[in-house]
Design an enzyme around this catalytic site. Structure first.
Site, mmCIF file in Angstrom:
data_model
loop_
_atom_site.group_PDB
_atom_site.id
_atom_site.type_symbol
_atom_site.label_atom_id
_atom_site.label_comp_id
_atom_site.label_asym_id
_atom_site.label_seq_id
_atom_site.Cartn_x
_atom_site.Cartn_y
_atom_site.Cartn_z
ATOM 1 C CB SER A 1 26.437 -24.355 10.731
ATOM 2 O OG SER A 1 27.014 -23.518 9.782
ATOM 3 C CE1 TYR B 1 25.859 -18.394 -2.340
ATOM 4 C CE2 TYR B 1 23.868 -18.290 -3.460
ATOM 5 C CZ TYR B 1 24.866 -19.130 -2.756
ATOM 6 O OH TYR B 1 24.219 -20.263 -2.177
ATOM 7 C CE LYS C 1 26.753 -21.866 -3.739
ATOM 8 N NZ LYS C 1 27.486 -23.149 -3.146
#
Length: 259
Positions: free
Chosen positions: A30, A169, A173
């Site tokens: 997706s 997060y 990253k």
């Protein structure tokens, strides 16, 4: 699990930029991963499309086949070493090579640090950072043996600027960006290009939260990113056009972070 394919009749058309290449794209069931896989297939690459859900990997492979592509669905959790080894083994068995690796698989959750269970932190780091390492670790030797390769790591503008509710997060990253730079220093003289993409807020068809709308209102460009805002950067980094890009983080982010 077989390869989904439809015969391609190129005729007198100009060959695509990735013709003859094999790409492994993680998290391709997706969103950004699927859009990148579709673009690569459109430029002539053969694809191994990964997702943690086998049904989504198969759906992407079928979608590519309907458009004339050549794709192998490979289910697996990128944070699990045995699953990554199996994914790479299946890709090599089907295509004999891996020229391009896109480390895209990821998850997003919103939790304040003061309320964050360690399992939430651990899962975020496992998928984004451990997953990027594992996929690279088991693909890289084959690229080095072949004498060429392209590794594209999907980071985020949050890894550059941080964000409340997204400490785990952002940390993951930021780690991906650091990994990209360091690996580039290790392998660039062996004809392996390693770079990253740090997208800004991207509209992917999921429910748009109030938090997302607030973020978009603050963008200089005044709108969210679209999947087709990211794809050209991935195509560039996968192609020969990016041969002088080493350890870079390209930032299609609508001005959210200006470097």
């Amino acid at each position: 699990m077989g390869i989904w394919t439809t015969s391609r009749h190129r005729g007198g058309q100009q060959l695509g930029r990735l013709e003859g290449k094999v790409a492994l794209v993680t998290g391709a069931g997706s969103g950004i991963g699927r859009a990148i896989a579709e673009a690569f297939a459109g430029e002539g690459a053969r694809l191994a499309v990964n997702d943690i859900r086998g049904s989504r990997a198969r759906a992407t492979a079928e979608r590519l086949a309907r458009r004339g592509g050549h794709a192998l669905p490979v289910q697996g959790d990128v944070s699990v070493e045995s699953a990554v080894k199996d994914m790479v083994r299946k890709t090599l068995r089907a295509f004999s090579r891996i020229d391009i690796l896109v480390n895209n698989a990821g998850v997003v959750t919103f939790v304040l640090v003061e309320r964050m269970p360690p399992r939430i932190w651990d899962r975020m780091i496992a998928v984004h950072l451990r997953g990027t390492f594992l996929c690279t670790r088991y693909v890289l030797p084959h690229m080095l043996k072949a004498g060429s390769g392209k590794i594209i790591n999907i980071a985020s503008q949050r890894g550059q600027k941080g964000g409340p509710w997204l400490t785990h997060y952002a940390a993951a990253k930021a780690g991906v960006i650091g990994f990209t730079r360091s690996l580039a220093l290790e392998v660039s003289r062996r004809n392996i290009n390693v770079n990253a993409i740090a997208p800004g807020p991207i509209l992917t068809g999921a429910t748009i939260s109030a938090r997302f709308r607030r973020t978009v209102r603050g963008l200089p460009i005044g709108r969210p990113g679209r999947l087709d805002d990211i794809v050209p950067t991935a195509l560039f980094l996968a192609s020969d056009d990016s041969s002088f890009y080493v350890g870079q983080t390209l930032c299609p982010n609508g001005g959210d972070v200006m470097l």
